[in-house]
Design an enzyme around this catalytic site. Sequence first.
Site, PDB file in Angstrom:
ATOM      1  N   PHE A  33       0.852  -1.194   0.000  1.00 65.95           N
ATOM      2  CA  PHE A  33       0.000   0.000   0.000  1.00 65.95           C
ATOM      3  C   PHE A  33       0.897   1.257   0.000  1.00 65.95           C
ATOM      4  O   PHE A  33       1.934   1.269   0.659  1.00 65.95           O
ATOM      5  CB  PHE A  33      -0.871  -0.053   1.257  1.00 65.95           C
ATOM      6  CG  PHE A  33      -1.921   1.013   1.323  1.00 65.95           C
ATOM      7  CD1 PHE A  33      -3.116   0.887   0.635  1.00 65.95           C
ATOM      8  CD2 PHE A  33      -1.724   2.139   2.103  1.00 65.95           C
ATOM      9  CE1 PHE A  33      -4.093   1.859   0.709  1.00 65.95           C
ATOM     10  CE2 PHE A  33      -2.699   3.120   2.182  1.00 65.95           C
ATOM     11  CZ  PHE A  33      -3.887   2.988   1.485  1.00 65.95           C
ATOM     12  N   ASP A  73       1.406  -5.827   8.060  1.00 64.81           N
ATOM     13  CA  ASP A  73       0.272  -4.917   7.984  1.00 64.81           C
ATOM     14  C   ASP A  73      -0.976  -5.776   7.744  1.00 64.81           C
ATOM     15  O   ASP A  73      -1.060  -6.486   6.742  1.00 64.81           O
ATOM     16  CB  ASP A  73       0.499  -3.926   6.826  1.00 64.81           C
ATOM     17  CG  ASP A  73      -0.603  -2.877   6.740  1.00 64.81           C
ATOM     18  OD1 ASP A  73      -1.757  -3.211   7.060  1.00 64.81           O
ATOM     19  OD2 ASP A  73      -0.304  -1.748   6.336  1.00 64.81           O
ATOM     20  N   TYR A  95     -11.098   0.719  10.675  1.00 62.85           N
ATOM     21  CA  TYR A  95     -12.317   1.095   9.934  1.00 62.85           C
ATOM     22  C   TYR A  95     -12.660   0.189   8.764  1.00 62.85           C
ATOM     23  O   TYR A  95     -13.670   0.402   8.108  1.00 62.85           O
ATOM     24  CB  TYR A  95     -12.203   2.545   9.437  1.00 62.85           C
ATOM     25  CG  TYR A  95     -10.922   2.836   8.659  1.00 62.85           C
ATOM     26  CD1 TYR A  95     -10.809   2.468   7.337  1.00 62.85           C
ATOM     27  CD2 TYR A  95      -9.845   3.461   9.270  1.00 62.85           C
ATOM     28  CE1 TYR A  95      -9.643   2.711   6.632  1.00 62.85           C
ATOM     29  CE2 TYR A  95      -8.676   3.721   8.582  1.00 62.85           C
ATOM     30  CZ  TYR A  95      -8.573   3.343   7.259  1.00 62.85           C
ATOM     31  OH  TYR A  95      -7.411   3.578   6.578  1.00 62.85           O
ATOM     32  N   LYS A  96     -11.826  -0.805   8.476  1.00 62.14           N
ATOM     33  CA  LYS A  96     -12.145  -1.697   7.344  1.00 62.14           C
ATOM     34  C   LYS A  96     -13.028  -2.840   7.858  1.00 62.14           C
ATOM     35  O   LYS A  96     -14.129  -2.584   8.320  1.00 62.14           O
ATOM     36  CB  LYS A  96     -10.850  -2.151   6.675  1.00 62.14           C
ATOM     37  CG  LYS A  96     -10.163  -0.976   5.970  1.00 62.14           C
ATOM     38  CD  LYS A  96      -8.827  -1.300   5.354  1.00 62.14           C
ATOM     39  CE  LYS A  96      -8.242  -0.055   4.676  1.00 62.14           C
ATOM     40  NZ  LYS A  96      -6.812  -0.195   4.378  1.00 62.14           N
ATOM     41  N   ARG A 142     -12.555  -3.412  -7.503  1.00 55.63           N
ATOM     42  CA  ARG A 142     -12.232  -4.173  -6.292  1.00 55.63           C
ATOM     43  C   ARG A 142     -13.513  -4.409  -5.497  1.00 55.63           C
ATOM     44  O   ARG A 142     -14.230  -3.465  -5.157  1.00 55.63           O
ATOM     45  CB  ARG A 142     -11.220  -3.379  -5.463  1.00 55.63           C
ATOM     46  CG  ARG A 142     -10.551  -4.188  -4.388  1.00 55.63           C
ATOM     47  CD  ARG A 142      -9.518  -3.357  -3.664  1.00 55.63           C
ATOM     48  NE  ARG A 142     -10.136  -2.263  -2.915  1.00 55.63           N
ATOM     49  CZ  ARG A 142      -9.582  -1.674  -1.860  1.00 55.63           C
ATOM     50  NH1 ARG A 142      -8.379  -2.052  -1.449  1.00 55.63           N
ATOM     51  NH2 ARG A 142     -10.183  -0.694  -1.229  1.00 55.63           N
TER      52      ARG A 142
HETATM   53  C1  LIG Z   1      -6.023   1.035   4.318  1.00 54.76           C
HETATM   54  C2  LIG Z   1      -4.555   0.772   4.456  1.00 54.76           C
HETATM   55  C3  LIG Z   1      -3.725   1.665   5.149  1.00 54.76           C
HETATM   56  C4  LIG Z   1      -4.308   2.970   5.631  1.00 54.76           C
HETATM   57  O1  LIG Z   1      -3.545   3.601   6.562  1.00 54.76           O
HETATM   58  P1  LIG Z   1      -4.164   4.824   7.369  1.00 54.76           P
HETATM   59  O2  LIG Z   1      -3.005   5.415   8.026  1.00 54.76           O
HETATM   60  O3  LIG Z   1      -5.168   4.230   8.336  1.00 54.76           O
HETATM   61  O4  LIG Z   1      -4.855   5.732   6.417  1.00 54.76           O
HETATM   62  C5  LIG Z   1      -2.393   1.327   5.322  1.00 54.76           C
HETATM   63  N1  LIG Z   1      -1.891   0.167   4.837  1.00 54.76           N
HETATM   64  C6  LIG Z   1      -2.661  -0.711   4.150  1.00 54.76           C
HETATM   65  C7  LIG Z   1      -2.098  -1.988   3.644  1.00 54.76           C
HETATM   66  C8  LIG Z   1      -4.016  -0.413   3.935  1.00 54.76           C
HETATM   67  O5  LIG Z   1      -4.780  -1.258   3.242  1.00 54.76           O
END
Ligand SMILES: *Cc1c(COP(=O)(O)O)cnc(C)c1O
Length: 412
Positions: free
Chosen positions: A128, A197, A222-223, A371
Amino acid sequence: MHLADARARAERLDTDDPIGHARSRFALPPGVVYLDGNSLGALPAHVPDVVSDVVRNQWGHGLVGSWNEHAWWDAPERVGALVAPLIGAASDEVVVADSTSVNLFKVLVAAARLRPQRRVLVVEPTNFPSDLYIVAAVAELLGLDVRQAEPRAVDGVLDDDVAAVCFSHVDFQSGRVHDMRTVTHAAHGAGALMVWDLCHSAGVLEIELDACGVDFAVGCGYKYLNGGPGAPAYVMASRRHLDVMRQPIPGWTGHARPFDMEPGFERAPGIASLRAGTPPIVSLLTMEAALGAYDGVEMRAVRAKSLSLTRLFLELADVVLHPLGFEVATPRADEERGSQVALRHPDAYGVVQALIARRVIGDFRAPNVVRLGFAPLYVRHVDVVTAVEQAAAVVEAGEHRDPAYDQRVTVT
Ligand SMILES: *Cc1c(COP(=O)(O)O)cnc(C)c1O
């Protein structure tokens, strides 16, 4: 297979679904097929009353006394202990704080400081964006180098110069799952620390951080955990590191005696040292309530349902969507697939928007991915059939080519 047959089969699967009752724990808008729980989880039905109580009573009436009266101060550790069993960690190894991005920064610096002679961080090139940016920033800050490798090929870049390896358990784009145990053992074999992660795996996969020997992990609230928009993230540190790690943001709430207001920093014992500033209490208590949606639900059953949903989707996609120009970008083998399906399509953005207009909500990821996330607590097999039907209808009618979709919205 005809979609009518598929629907009958899906109805049978839903009737026999051992966690089918969990859907009634959510307040979903009628007529919507929600396939974006991997971006923003749905609202659990009991949460608004809790939020109202937190705001009206705890804040409104209790005022500052609620820090003690309603145990606000300890909420980061208390909610962390609720996340812990979902990710295979002990209750004193997880704290809820900050965002995933910030927590990643904290644990990467902590990991590098635990391997002071080593000069390299490893990350996968498709991680990400935030993860890539933060690995690069930590490397710059500490004078380290970054090596890139796919998790499956991590052996090729490991040596005694690697301080830490940072991978996503499930790829945010393709939905591929990486083998946590094998990769973690490989990193440890080279003397490196392992950071995972869990943004796209917590709440949908059986995760065994402790059994796999993982050093640190981070993930979103939040996911799939349904903590609400902007919910705080969680961070896990193995017991091995709890009393020796040093994270780089020594805020007062991570101090051993925060209310002594001492000029010098002395870290709190245990996981609390990963706290920095004041926790976002309304969001944090929203997330605490939302985690109740997992009460009494076995992660084994969640994973089984998730695979059943994505398997059905893939089967129908091959028959119905492939001829319409969709390519499946998600692994076919169950053990390699997370809880989402990625479809490549040349007009992916238009397809997603036209699907949303038909009340099937997924998301678009550049450059060409549709997705679709399948949150097993509230998505049904019949929703899978509807999604395939609607995607086919969109493309057959050319709705994805609507000029209205030439201009992209801010959040895709
Ligand atoms: C959604 C996501 C994030 C988001 O990070 P935030 O700091 O909460 O915005 C980070 N890493 C991955 C792999 C994600 O899918």
